[in-house]
Each structure stands twice: as structure tokens, then as C-alpha cells.
Design a protein around this motif. Structure first.
Motif, PDB file in Angstrom:
ATOM      1  N   GLN A   1       3.592 -14.669   9.154  1.00 16.15           N
ATOM      2  CA  GLN A   1       3.604 -13.709   8.053  1.00 16.15           C
ATOM      3  C   GLN A   1       2.401 -12.776   8.137  1.00 16.15           C
ATOM      4  O   GLN A   1       2.517 -11.556   7.983  1.00 16.15           O
ATOM      5  CB  GLN A   1       3.590 -14.465   6.720  1.00 16.15           C
ATOM      6  CG  GLN A   1       3.338 -13.595   5.496  1.00 16.15           C
ATOM      7  CD  GLN A   1       3.127 -14.433   4.238  1.00 16.15           C
ATOM      8  OE1 GLN A   1       3.467 -15.613   4.204  1.00 16.15           O
ATOM      9  NE2 GLN A   1       2.567 -13.828   3.203  1.00 16.15           N
ATOM     10  N   LEU A   2       1.238 -13.346   8.403  1.00 18.21           N
ATOM     11  CA  LEU A   2       0.014 -12.546   8.449  1.00 18.21           C
ATOM     12  C   LEU A   2      -0.034 -11.652   9.675  1.00 18.21           C
ATOM     13  O   LEU A   2      -0.564 -10.537   9.615  1.00 18.21           O
ATOM     14  CB  LEU A   2      -1.204 -13.470   8.397  1.00 18.21           C
ATOM     15  CG  LEU A   2      -1.303 -14.304   7.110  1.00 18.21           C
ATOM     16  CD1 LEU A   2      -2.460 -15.284   7.202  1.00 18.21           C
ATOM     17  CD2 LEU A   2      -1.462 -13.404   5.885  1.00 18.21           C
ATOM     18  N   GLU A   3       0.526 -12.111  10.770  1.00 19.21           N
ATOM     19  CA  GLU A   3       0.601 -11.270  11.969  1.00 19.21           C
ATOM     20  C   GLU A   3       1.458 -10.042  11.689  1.00 19.21           C
ATOM     21  O   GLU A   3       1.119  -8.918  12.081  1.00 19.21           O
ATOM     22  CB  GLU A   3       1.171 -12.066  13.143  1.00 19.21           C
ATOM     23  CG  GLU A   3       0.255 -13.147  13.681  1.00 19.21           C
ATOM     24  CD  GLU A   3      -0.991 -12.601  14.363  1.00 19.21           C
ATOM     25  OE1 GLU A   3      -0.982 -11.412  14.757  1.00 19.21           O
ATOM     26  OE2 GLU A   3      -1.983 -13.349  14.487  1.00 19.21           O
ATOM     27  N   ALA A   4       2.580 -10.241  11.028  1.00 16.15           N
ATOM     28  CA  ALA A   4       3.451  -9.114  10.686  1.00 16.15           C
ATOM     29  C   ALA A   4       2.767  -8.150   9.731  1.00 16.15           C
ATOM     30  O   ALA A   4       2.937  -6.927   9.817  1.00 16.15           O
ATOM     31  CB  ALA A   4       4.760  -9.627  10.084  1.00 16.15           C
TER      32      ALA A   4
ATOM     33  N   ALA B   1      -1.964 -11.600  -5.587  1.00 19.79           N
ATOM     34  CA  ALA B   1      -1.422 -11.810  -4.245  1.00 19.79           C
ATOM     35  C   ALA B   1      -1.729 -10.545  -3.446  1.00 19.79           C
ATOM     36  O   ALA B   1      -1.236  -9.469  -3.778  1.00 19.79           O
ATOM     37  CB  ALA B   1       0.081 -12.059  -4.303  1.00 19.79           C
ATOM     38  N   PRO B   2      -2.558 -10.627  -2.400  1.00 19.39           N
ATOM     39  CA  PRO B   2      -3.059  -9.412  -1.753  1.00 19.39           C
ATOM     40  C   PRO B   2      -1.994  -8.662  -0.966  1.00 19.39           C
ATOM     41  O   PRO B   2      -1.124  -9.260  -0.326  1.00 19.39           O
ATOM     42  CB  PRO B   2      -4.139  -9.937  -0.790  1.00 19.39           C
ATOM     43  CG  PRO B   2      -4.436 -11.327  -1.226  1.00 19.39           C
ATOM     44  CD  PRO B   2      -3.187 -11.840  -1.863  1.00 19.39           C
ATOM     45  N   ASN B   3      -2.101  -7.345  -0.997  1.00 21.27           N
ATOM     46  CA  ASN B   3      -1.230  -6.511  -0.190  1.00 21.27           C
ATOM     47  C   ASN B   3      -1.361  -6.838   1.296  1.00 21.27           C
ATOM     48  O   ASN B   3      -0.381  -6.778   2.043  1.00 21.27           O
ATOM     49  CB  ASN B   3      -1.565  -5.044  -0.438  1.00 21.27           C
ATOM     50  CG  ASN B   3      -0.853  -4.107   0.511  1.00 21.27           C
ATOM     51  OD1 ASN B   3      -1.450  -3.563   1.425  1.00 21.27           O
ATOM     52  ND2 ASN B   3       0.445  -3.932   0.297  1.00 21.27           N
ATOM     53  N   GLY B   4      -2.566  -7.224   1.718  1.00 19.48           N
ATOM     54  CA  GLY B   4      -2.802  -7.548   3.121  1.00 19.48           C
ATOM     55  C   GLY B   4      -2.074  -8.777   3.615  1.00 19.48           C
ATOM     56  O   GLY B   4      -2.059  -9.041   4.828  1.00 19.48           O
ATOM     57  N   ASP B   5      -1.458  -9.545   2.715  1.00 17.74           N
ATOM     58  CA  ASP B   5      -0.676 -10.728   3.100  1.00 17.74           C
ATOM     59  C   ASP B   5       0.803 -10.411   3.292  1.00 17.74           C
ATOM     60  O   ASP B   5       1.566 -11.288   3.719  1.00 17.74           O
ATOM     61  CB  ASP B   5      -0.781 -11.821   2.025  1.00 17.74           C
ATOM     62  CG  ASP B   5      -2.182 -12.381   1.878  1.00 17.74           C
ATOM     63  OD1 ASP B   5      -3.063 -12.031   2.688  1.00 17.74           O
ATOM     64  OD2 ASP B   5      -2.393 -13.171   0.932  1.00 17.74           O
TER      65      ASP B   5
END
Length: 268
Positions: free
Chosen positions: A87-90, A128-132
Motif C-alpha cells: 500500500q505504501l509503495e503504491a 489518516a495521512p494522505n501519504g498512506d
């Protein structure tokens, strides 16, 4: 109409300080289970132990996070995520679109509006961060005002952003994390921006299934505030919510080693 009253609580780790925790007026919402269980450890959402905190509260489900929203504070009481490395890679490949918007699923009299934050001097701070967020749908959902709190600008940029980055690095290392982020409304002089109550503190709970341990960052909502790391059990006592109900008290007292945050100095 709901109203706000205060009750006294203490934080042992803060010397000789006493706080008054925000209570939300009569009526309670206590869900038997999550409508979106994938976002929660063992599928169990936090449980509101003080019934008054449940007034005008409703669960909102999004593709990558779940929220319990308060119509009294017009913020979430918490936002929950189950983070995984893929998820974080995407998410790393997406540009931020800043599409802040009111939550259409909430009654107008209980939700935040863009006008509440206008010229307030506060950031619209993500829980919930946008970066996630791994795709455009999830990214847009993260900009719902139901996922925001009024946040000191320096706090958001120089304290909270490094904490969010540390969680992402930790999730990649651990393989999976359950994260709960929320506001605390402590003190006798709570402020408002428009109709939205400004939290006195913010917290971020991290649980590692690999290590079977948890801990929480707990930080006052102001520039240059010291960052505290405390057991989840202690945070639960402060805010009146059982954040990880599937864990025993002993498990919640066991401290997960969280990354040390190097605070960047604010620029005045």
C-alpha cells in the motif's frame, strides 16, 4: 441539543499537571462491531467507555481507513488504518491533490465545512495521512473534513509529519501495522475554529502484529511541543476510549519500541 461538560483526569507522566477531559453530552453510540473490520486489529473497533463520548457519533468507512465521527466536536474521535508495505509503495507514486471537502454523509449541523477553517490560522490536519493512500479514490477520501482536525501549522509540519513518516518506515520494516490516530480534548480553555473544536493534543497508536506489542505518541497541539511516548493503557485512561479492545491490559502495558523522532525547528 448536545452540550459539552468537563471531568477531571490526570496524566501521571506529566508532573503536577491536571486536565479536564472533554465529555460529549447525553446519549451513546457503542457499535457491536466495525462496519469496516479490515481497518481494525482483530476486526474490533475502539470501544467508547464513557457513554457521553458517543453522543452524535457515527462510523464512516473508507477504502483504506475507518473513522468514528463526532457531531459535537465536528471531528473524528479516531481514524484507523491497517498499513502494509505494498500500500505504501503504491502511495509513493501519487501526487497530492489537496481536494479538501465536507463529508456529504454527515448532517450539515454536525459536520465541518471549509468555511470553518478559512482564515483560522490552523491547518486542516489529516488523521489518516494522505501519504498512506495507494490510489486516487483513497487519496480523495483522505481529504474529507471528517478525517481532519484543526492543527497548529508548525505542529503539523515539524512534529506530526515526521511521526507519520516514521510510521511508514516502520510498517515497511514490520510488514504490517495497525494504526489509530485521534484528537484529545483536554483542558478548561478549548477553542473553536468556526464550529469545530480544536483538540488540545493528538495521539497516534501503533500495534505490530509481528512483535505483538503497541505504544502511542501523545503530543500537545502546539508548536515545539515535546513528544511523549506512552503505553496504550495509559492513553486509554486519558481519553476514555479503549483503543485496542482485543488486547489484554498486560499486552497494552507492554511497550513497542517506537522510532525516535528528530523534531525539526519551526521557522518563526
Amino acid at each position: 441539543m448536545p452540550y459539552i461538560t468537563m471531568f477531571h483526569c490526570s496524566l501521571a507522566r506529566i508532573k503536577r499537571a491536571s486536565f479536564f477531559v472533554l465529555l460529549l453530552a447525553s446519549g451513546a453510540v457503542q457499535a457491536a462491531g466495525a462496519a469496516c473490520p479490515d481497518h481494525y486489529l482483530d476486526g474490533r473497533p475502539p470501544e467508547i467507555r464513557n457513554p457521553k463520548l458517543g453522543a452524535a457519533a457515527r462510523e464512516l468507512c473508507y477504502s483504506e481507513f475507518g473513522v468514528m465521527h463526532s457531531g459535537v466536536t465536528r471531528t473524528a474521535l479516531w481514524s484507523a488504518e491497517h498499513l502494509a508495505p505494498d500500500q505504501l509503495e503504491a502511495a509513493q507514486g501519487l501526487d497530492r491533490d489537496n481536494a479538501f471537502h465536507p463529508e456529504s454523509r454527515l448532517p450539515r449541523g454536525q459536520r465541518a465545512e471549509l468555511s470553518d477553517y478559512a482564515r483560522s490560522g490552523f491547518d486542516r490536519g489529516h488523521l489518516a495521512p494522505n501519504g498512506d493512500m495507494p490510489d486516487r479514490r483513497a487519496q480523495r477520501e483522505s481529504f474529507s473534513l471528517a478525517n481532519m482536525v484543526p492543527q497548529d501549522r508548525d505542529h503539523n509540519r515539524h512534529i506530526w509529519a515526521p511521526i507519520e513518516g516514521a510510521v511508514r518506515k516502520m510498517a515497511k520494516k514490520e510488514g504490517s501495522l495497525y494504526v489509530i490516530t485521534g484528537p484529545a480534548f483536554l483542558g478548561s480553555n478549548l477553542r473553536k475554529v468556526g464550529n469545530v473544536i480544536v483538540p488540545s493534543h493528538l495521539y497516534k497508536v501503533v500495534y505490530s502484529p509481528r512483535q505483538k506489542a503497541a505504544a502511542a505518541w501523545f503530543v500537545e497541539n502546539r508548536a515545539d511541543a515535546p513528544i511523549q511516548v506512552i503505553p496504550v493503557a495509559e492513553l486509554e485512561r486519558i481519553i476514555g476510549i479503549e483503543l485496542l479492545p482485543s488486547l489484554s491490559r498486560q499486552q497494552k502495558e507492554r511497550m513497542l519500541a517506537l522510532p525516535k523522532i528528530r523534531q525539526r525547528k519551526s521557522r518563526n
